[in-house]
Design a protein around this motif. Structure first.
Motif, PDB file in Angstrom:
ATOM      1  N   LYS A 102       7.148   4.078  -6.926  1.00 33.94           N
ATOM      2  CA  LYS A 102       5.950   4.758  -7.169  1.00 33.94           C
ATOM      3  C   LYS A 102       5.519   5.021  -8.772  1.00 33.94           C
ATOM      4  CE  LYS A 102       3.771   9.412  -6.648  1.00 33.94           C
ATOM      5  NZ  LYS A 102       3.867  10.592  -6.039  1.00 33.94           N
ATOM      6  N   VAL A 152       1.618   4.595  -9.584  1.00 36.47           N
ATOM      7  CA  VAL A 152       0.735   5.641  -8.497  1.00 36.47           C
ATOM      8  C   VAL A 152       0.653   6.998  -8.688  1.00 36.47           C
ATOM      9  CG1 VAL A 152       0.912   6.120  -6.034  1.00 36.47           C
ATOM     10  CG2 VAL A 152       1.757   3.968  -6.805  1.00 36.47           C
ATOM     11  N   THR A 162      -2.553   8.775  -3.611  1.00 36.49           N
ATOM     12  CA  THR A 162      -2.616   7.861  -2.282  1.00 36.49           C
ATOM     13  C   THR A 162      -3.916   7.990  -1.697  1.00 36.49           C
ATOM     14  OG1 THR A 162      -1.587   9.485  -0.794  1.00 36.49           O
ATOM     15  CG2 THR A 162      -0.198   8.023  -1.858  1.00 36.49           C
ATOM     16  N   THR A 200      -3.073   3.984  -2.972  1.00 38.26           N
ATOM     17  CA  THR A 200      -3.046   2.931  -4.024  1.00 38.26           C
ATOM     18  C   THR A 200      -2.570   1.888  -3.423  1.00 38.26           C
ATOM     19  OG1 THR A 200      -2.848   4.918  -5.707  1.00 38.26           O
ATOM     20  CG2 THR A 200      -2.262   2.677  -6.260  1.00 38.26           C
ATOM     21  N   SER A 201      -2.995   0.676  -3.819  1.00 45.54           N
ATOM     22  CA  SER A 201      -2.615  -0.507  -3.201  1.00 45.54           C
ATOM     23  C   SER A 201      -2.554  -1.674  -4.008  1.00 45.54           C
ATOM     24  CB  SER A 201      -3.463  -0.989  -1.936  1.00 45.54           C
ATOM     25  OG  SER A 201      -3.596  -0.003  -1.003  1.00 45.54           O
ATOM     26  N   TYR A 202      -1.995  -2.706  -3.815  1.00 44.44           N
ATOM     27  CA  TYR A 202      -1.738  -4.067  -4.862  1.00 44.44           C
ATOM     28  C   TYR A 202      -1.647  -5.159  -4.023  1.00 44.44           C
ATOM     29  CZ  TYR A 202      -0.588  -0.250  -8.128  1.00 44.44           C
ATOM     30  OH  TYR A 202      -0.585   0.898  -8.750  1.00 44.44           O
ATOM     31  N   THR A 235       0.743  -1.280   0.031  1.00 44.88           N
ATOM     32  CA  THR A 235      -0.029  -0.019   0.000  1.00 44.88           C
ATOM     33  C   THR A 235       0.852   1.279  -0.124  1.00 44.88           C
ATOM     34  OG1 THR A 235      -1.971   1.156   1.198  1.00 44.88           O
ATOM     35  CG2 THR A 235      -0.360  -0.247   2.293  1.00 44.88           C
ATOM     36  N   ALA A 247      -5.233  -4.427  -8.244  1.00 46.17           N
ATOM     37  CA  ALA A 247      -4.846  -3.272  -7.872  1.00 46.17           C
ATOM     38  C   ALA A 247      -6.077  -2.400  -7.400  1.00 46.17           C
ATOM     39  CB  ALA A 247      -4.287  -2.433  -9.306  1.00 46.17           C
ATOM     40  N   HIS A 248      -5.763  -1.522  -6.479  1.00 43.44           N
ATOM     41  CA  HIS A 248      -6.878  -0.500  -5.842  1.00 43.44           C
ATOM     42  C   HIS A 248      -6.427   0.922  -5.874  1.00 43.44           C
ATOM     43  CE1 HIS A 248      -9.176  -4.336  -4.853  1.00 43.44           C
ATOM     44  NE2 HIS A 248      -7.969  -4.748  -4.279  1.00 43.44           N
ATOM     45  N   GLN A 249      -7.174   1.665  -6.360  1.00 42.97           N
ATOM     46  CA  GLN A 249      -7.120   3.257  -6.119  1.00 42.97           C
ATOM     47  C   GLN A 249      -8.119   3.673  -4.990  1.00 42.97           C
ATOM     48  OE1 GLN A 249      -6.915   5.156  -9.979  1.00 42.97           O
ATOM     49  NE2 GLN A 249      -4.809   5.194  -9.665  1.00 42.97           N
TER      50      GLN A 249
END
Length: 171
Positions: A126, A131, A134, A136-138, A63, A149-151
């Motif tokens: 980044k 990215v 923030t 932003t996660s994987y 994250t 992947a998540h924003q």
């Protein structure tokens, strides 16, 4: 050494071009869901380099966060609770994107974060993970591939479900 200004300027330019080409080569690896996760170019708070290899065999939730991000703080607290519940069956790694001069110690102490925290001082990680904000996660598989992947902020229900699903899928 006392060089003629034109020679010094040419040497400075050559050094800058060598440095830029070296850094550009470091940034080549890019994110692709289903492909191996890009390498980290980040360091622990004590200066040691971080590598995804040290967590191979376990799913990793990577994250990216910044200290001025309220959604980051909320998700990081939830991630700590889930880490306390699930142990090290899924490793959370928090990648800080703040400038190097930003003191993140008070932020981390206030949240009582105990999972690995690393800093992306040069912004290379980044960039590799694309990215743009923030958090932003994987989610990375135990084998090191990018799974999801998540924003944006995920929230406790989504993070808890992700932890439960990652426990079932050990690929």
């Amino acid at each position: 050494m006392n060089w003629h200004p034109a020679v010094k300027s040419a040497v400075d330019l050559a050094c800058a071009l060598v440095l830029l080409s070296a850094l550009a080569g470091c940034k080549e690896q890019r994110l692709s869901v289903g492909a191996p996760a890009p390498r980290l170019a980040a360091f622990y708070l004590d200066g040691r380099p971080a590598s995804l290899d040290q967590w191979r065999g376990k799913p990793v939730y990577l994250t990216f966060w910044s200290s001025g991000c309220g959604g980051c703080a909320a998700d990081m607290q939830t991630l700590q609770k889930l880490t306390d519940t699930y142990g090290d069956r899924l490793v959370v790694v928090a990648v800080n994107t703040d400038p190097e001069q930003t003191d993140i110690a008070p932020f981390l102490a206030g949240l009582q974060i105990h999972y690995p925290v690393i800093r992306d001082q040069l912004g290379i990680t980044k960039e590799r993970y694309q990215v743009i904000g923030t958090p932003t996660s994987y989610l990375l598989s135990a084998g090191g591939a990018v799974v999801e992947a998540h924003q944006g902020m995920q929230g406790e229900p989504a993070l808890a479900a992700m932890f439960q699903n990652a426990q079932r899928d050990k690929s």
